[in-house]
Motif scaffolding. Structure first.
Motif, PDB file in Angstrom:
ATOM      1  N   LYS A  14       0.808  -1.216   0.000  1.00 10.40           N
ATOM      2  CA  LYS A  14       0.000   0.000   0.000  1.00 10.40           C
ATOM      3  C   LYS A  14       0.845   1.271   0.000  1.00 10.40           C
ATOM      4  CE  LYS A  14      -3.726  -2.409   2.403  1.00 10.40           C
ATOM      5  NZ  LYS A  14      -4.558  -2.509   3.624  1.00 10.40           N
ATOM      6  N   ILE A  15       2.157   1.142   0.025  1.00  6.45           N
ATOM      7  CA  ILE A  15       3.031   2.307   0.031  1.00  6.45           C
ATOM      8  C   ILE A  15       2.850   3.169  -1.213  1.00  6.45           C
ATOM      9  CG2 ILE A  15       4.968   1.100  -1.078  1.00  6.45           C
ATOM     10  CD1 ILE A  15       5.176   3.797   1.695  1.00  6.45           C
ATOM     11  N   ARG A  20      -2.047   5.264   1.919  1.00  8.74           N
ATOM     12  CA  ARG A  20      -1.448   3.997   2.380  1.00  8.74           C
ATOM     13  C   ARG A  20      -2.527   2.982   2.765  1.00  8.74           C
ATOM     14  NH1 ARG A  20       1.855   7.156   0.657  1.00  8.74           N
ATOM     15  NH2 ARG A  20       3.828   7.749   1.633  1.00  8.74           N
ATOM     16  N   LYS A 161      11.388   2.942   2.396  1.00  4.69           N
ATOM     17  CA  LYS A 161      10.660   1.984   3.229  1.00  4.69           C
ATOM     18  C   LYS A 161      11.412   0.662   3.296  1.00  4.69           C
ATOM     19  CE  LYS A 161       6.388  -0.599   3.832  1.00  4.69           C
ATOM     20  NZ  LYS A 161       5.040  -0.942   3.334  1.00  4.69           N
TER      21      LYS A 161
END
Length: 399
Positions: A14-15, A20, A161
């Motif tokens: 979902k980044i 998100r 991330k």
């Protein structure tokens, strides 16, 4: 293969979304034929997966349905593909000196290694798909500045991330440090994954073409003969892709918010004309490819038909089928606050007349058995190794 492995994790992460809360896989899941099982998708603000997905609640509920059906992803890595989206608004071209004619025009970066990679960046900046609404997040705000403004924001969030940054360095020879990762590398990784994961050319039909006459039953062979003969299906569903990549008006039932243009007087979808501005293209939509078609219901650019029989019979007699179609046939999760919009175009007298006047196919009379044989043939286009994809769904995926 490192790029594809990286792309797999990004596809299910979902980044890439503004809030998100949604991933590519939410609307293109392999358990749903790489679609979402809905006529019109529930994007940003929705909850759940497939037909169980709801339109959300409170201030985060969806503001609009996705105007068109989520297309399947089978064989989109094929080199023969030159045009994508239902209206063809992305195509291989050098009009803007970046390799593509696209909604981003000259603002589309260079470096995408395929049309599939170029396609991957547009859902990320679509308000009701993955970006979110103005005021909700930085990406949604940037979209309203210029279409390319959110991509550097998405790239930075992604490369910082977890271990994504080092993995990009490892997967792409020209990337020396994570800070060099852009939306182009993200899209190229996504395309590498989709091309590997969802190439499907091992159906029983493919086995038949390879010389195994016993691969198809008698009914399926009869359906194949009709498909390539009397029923005239192959006039559009032609070649190895089973699509001419052209645009045709079929008078499919109109409903939903439509992919409207700024000056449209109402919610409607004029199809290819929205891209070409040519009146001849009104209500024409791109011919879909047919591998694994039995898995990709509902059918049509807006998912008007829940079954193969429904869409086949519509092709055989478009206007009669249009008159018989009922709103209850649409697969639409409940959203009472959108009810006034959902079927307003279907009941508009003038728009219905314009819609009916544009049909590119002539009625064909087939018996019930012949229809059943065509459906049997279409089911024979399903791949035989779909249960063992190269990567599969990550164990930690959450819709």
């Amino acid at each position: 293969m490192k790029q594809a492995a990286l792309g797999r994790d990004l596809f299910y992460d979902k980044i890439l979304s503004g809030n998100r809360n949604i991933s590519c896989a939410t609307c293109h899941h392999p358990d749903l034929g790489t679609g979402d099982g809905l006529s019109l998708g529930i994007g940003e603000g929705g909850v759940g997966l497939g037909r169980e997905r709801t339109a959300g609640t409170g201030t985060s509920r969806i503001k609009k349905r996705i105007p068109r059906n989520a297309p399947a992803l089978w064989n989109l890595g094929a080199k023969e593909i030159h045009t994508l989206f239902h209206d063809g608004r992305l195509s291989i071209s050098d009009d803007y000196q970046n390799g593509f004619n696209s909604p981003a025009e000259e603002w589309l970066p260079k470096g995408f290694n395929s049309i599939l990679a170029a396609q991957a960046v547009f859902p990320l900046v679509a308000q009701f798909e993955m970006a979110g609404n103005p005021g909700e997040n930085q990406i949604a705000g940037a979209v309203h500045e210029r279409i390319d403004a959110p991509w550097p924001i998405i790239a930075k969030a992604t490369r910082t991330k977890g271990d994504y940054g080092p993995r990009f360095v490892d997967a792409f020879e020209h990337i020396i440090a994570p800070e060099e990762v852009t939306i182009v590398e993200i899209a190229n990784a996504l395309a590498a994954f989709m091309a590997v994961e969802w190439t499907s050319i091992d159906s029983r039909f493919d086995q038949y073409l390879a010389g195994d006459i016993s691969a198809l039953t008698t009914s399926e062979q009869s359906g194949m003969a009709l498909f390539y003969g009397k029923a005239n299906c192959s006039s559009c569903h032609s070649g190895p892709l089973m699509s001419d990549q052209k645009f045709h008006a079929l008078a499919l039932p109109a409903f939903g918010p439509g992919r409207t243009r700024r000056f449209d007087p109402m919610v409607r979808d004029v199809g290819r004309m929205g891209e070409s501005d040519d009146l001849e293209d009104a209500y024409r939509f791109r011919t879909p490819m047919l591998r694994n078609v039995a898995l990709t219901a509902p059918y049509g650019h807006n998912g008007a038909y829940a079954t193969l029989e429904g869409i086949v019979r519509h092709h055989l007699d478009p206007l009669t089928a249009l008159d018989a179609w009922q709103p209850a046939d649409a697969q639409l999760p409940d959203a009472p606050w959108l009810a006034a919009i959902d079927f307003v175009v279907h009941s508009d007298r003038l728009e219905r007349a314009r819609h009916r006047a544009k049909v590119d196919i002539q009625p064909i009379s087939l018996s019930d058995q012949e229809v059943a044989d065509i459906i049997a043939f279409l089911k024979a286009l399903t791949g035989t190794t779909l249960d063992t994809p190269p990567f599969g769904v990550p164990e930690n995926f959450e819709p």
